[in-house]
Enzyme design. Structure first.
Site, mmCIF file in Angstrom:
data_model
loop_
_atom_site.group_PDB
_atom_site.id
_atom_site.type_symbol
_atom_site.label_atom_id
_atom_site.label_comp_id
_atom_site.label_asym_id
_atom_site.label_seq_id
_atom_site.Cartn_x
_atom_site.Cartn_y
_atom_site.Cartn_z
ATOM 1 N N ASN A 6 0.861 -1.185 0.000
ATOM 2 C CA ASN A 6 0.000 0.000 0.000
ATOM 3 C C ASN A 6 0.902 1.242 0.000
ATOM 4 O OD1 ASN A 6 -1.981 1.905 0.306
ATOM 5 N ND2 ASN A 6 -2.468 1.391 2.435
ATOM 6 N N LYS A 8 0.119 4.227 -0.523
ATOM 7 C CA LYS A 8 -0.548 5.449 -0.036
ATOM 8 C C LYS A 8 -0.224 6.614 -0.971
ATOM 9 C CE LYS A 8 -0.419 3.434 4.519
ATOM 10 N NZ LYS A 8 -0.580 3.603 5.945
ATOM 11 N N HIS A 90 -9.988 1.659 3.948
ATOM 12 C CA HIS A 90 -8.767 1.810 4.762
ATOM 13 C C HIS A 90 -9.054 2.819 5.871
ATOM 14 C CE1 HIS A 90 -4.720 2.898 5.972
ATOM 15 N NE2 HIS A 90 -4.319 1.762 5.408
ATOM 16 N N GLU A 92 -7.448 5.197 6.952
ATOM 17 C CA GLU A 92 -7.135 6.590 6.579
ATOM 18 C C GLU A 92 -8.276 7.196 5.764
ATOM 19 O OE1 GLU A 92 -3.221 5.804 5.049
ATOM 20 O OE2 GLU A 92 -2.565 5.331 7.074
ATOM 21 N N GLU A 160 -6.428 -4.307 10.230
ATOM 22 C CA GLU A 160 -5.357 -3.373 10.572
ATOM 23 C C GLU A 160 -5.768 -2.557 11.801
ATOM 24 O OE1 GLU A 160 -2.875 -2.101 6.920
ATOM 25 O OE2 GLU A 160 -4.750 -1.001 6.831
ATOM 26 N N GLY A 166 1.615 2.561 10.748
ATOM 27 C CA GLY A 166 2.659 3.583 10.616
ATOM 28 C C GLY A 166 3.281 4.012 11.931
ATOM 29 N N SER A 206 2.406 -1.813 10.619
ATOM 30 C CA SER A 206 3.822 -1.894 10.990
ATOM 31 C C SER A 206 4.444 -3.273 10.764
ATOM 32 C CB SER A 206 4.027 -1.444 12.439
ATOM 33 O OG SER A 206 3.632 -0.090 12.589
#
Ligand code: PGA
Length: 254
Positions: A6, A8, A90, A92, A160, A166, A206
């Site tokens: 991914n 991003k 996702h 985000e 996730e 991250g 991570s």
């Protein structure tokens, strides 16, 4: 095992080209690799990856087939640009764009209509985990984000934990195993009683070259969704290698 990169909103187009070439130089079969690139990179990446076994995917699509949706991209457009997979829901997108599970399900329906495979993301916040609600939150997201009519073989799930994305913090192996088991046992009930065989449940948050092997060794972990480490060809290759070793080991044990 499926390992999805991914990217991003990274990297530059120049660096993306170099990265794609580096990944393509490795053979990691029977692992399936998916490159989730920024929309504007899909065409250049599809040209670069012609003949490669790396599948190309988008990071989102609109829930409508077409129309007056300035700045959005449809599933058909992703398909036309060489993508055969799309990442949906996702955290985000859920957090930065206020996307709710119902919208994620609408997007999934649209992607399926266009013959794309979907990766539906689920995950709890740290507050939800501390409140003991992690499993309920994730199962509620699963029920609401995955449309009943999704055909067999076109669905992947990514678990996730939001607080692990991250941050360098990874959920414990026990917590990952428990959540993946809970998702796996919930999947058939979400499909009007039809069991969808082999829905891979990827872990994300991570994942790196050091922790990948132990995560992939867990039951019901069908691969990884890799953010930061997917921007480093060497780290990504090592993660794919861990998945490959795990697959070969399971084959041997059988
Ligand atoms: P990370 O991102 O590997 O950088 O934690 C994972 C993701 O958000 O898909």
């Amino acid at each position: 095992m499926i390992i999805a990169a991914n990217w991003k909103m990274n990297p530059s187009l120049k660096d993306a080209g170099g990265l794609a070439n580096a990944l393509n130089a490795k053979i990691v079969q029977p692992v399936t690799r998916i490159l989730l690139a920024p929309h504007t990179y899909l065409i250049p990446m599809s040209i670069r990856l012609q003949g490669s076994d790396i599948r190309l995917g988008g990071q989102d699509c609109h829930q409508a087939a077409d129309g007056a949706h300035t700045g959005d991209v449809s599933a058909a457009m992703l398909r036309d640009c060489g993508a055969s997979v799309v990442l949906l829901g996702h955290s985000e997108r859920r957090i930065n764009h206020g996307e709710k599970s119902r919208l994620v399900a609408e997007k999934a329906k649209q992607a399926i209509v266009h013959g794309m495979d979907v990766i539906v993301c689920l995950g709890e916040t740290l507050g939800e985990r501390h409140a003991g609600q992690a499993e309920q939150v994730v199962i509620d997201q699963l029920r609401a984000s995955v449309p009943d009519e999704i055909p067999r073989g076109q669905l992947m799930i990514a678990y996730e934990p939001v607080w692990a994305i991250g941050t360098g913090e990874v959920a414990s192996l026990a917590d990952i195993a428990a959540m993946h088991d809970a998702i796996a046992s919930e999947l058939p009930k979400n499909q009007r009683g039809d069991i969808i065989p082999n829905v891979p449940i990827l872990y994300g948050g991570s994942v790196n070259a050091e922790n990948a092997a132990s995560i992939f060794s867990l039951d019901n972990v069908g691969g990884g969704l890799i953010g930061g480490a997917s921007l480093d060809a060497e780290a990504f290759d090592l993660i794919c290698e861990s998945a490959r070793s795990q697959m070969l080991k399971s084959e041997f044990v059988k």
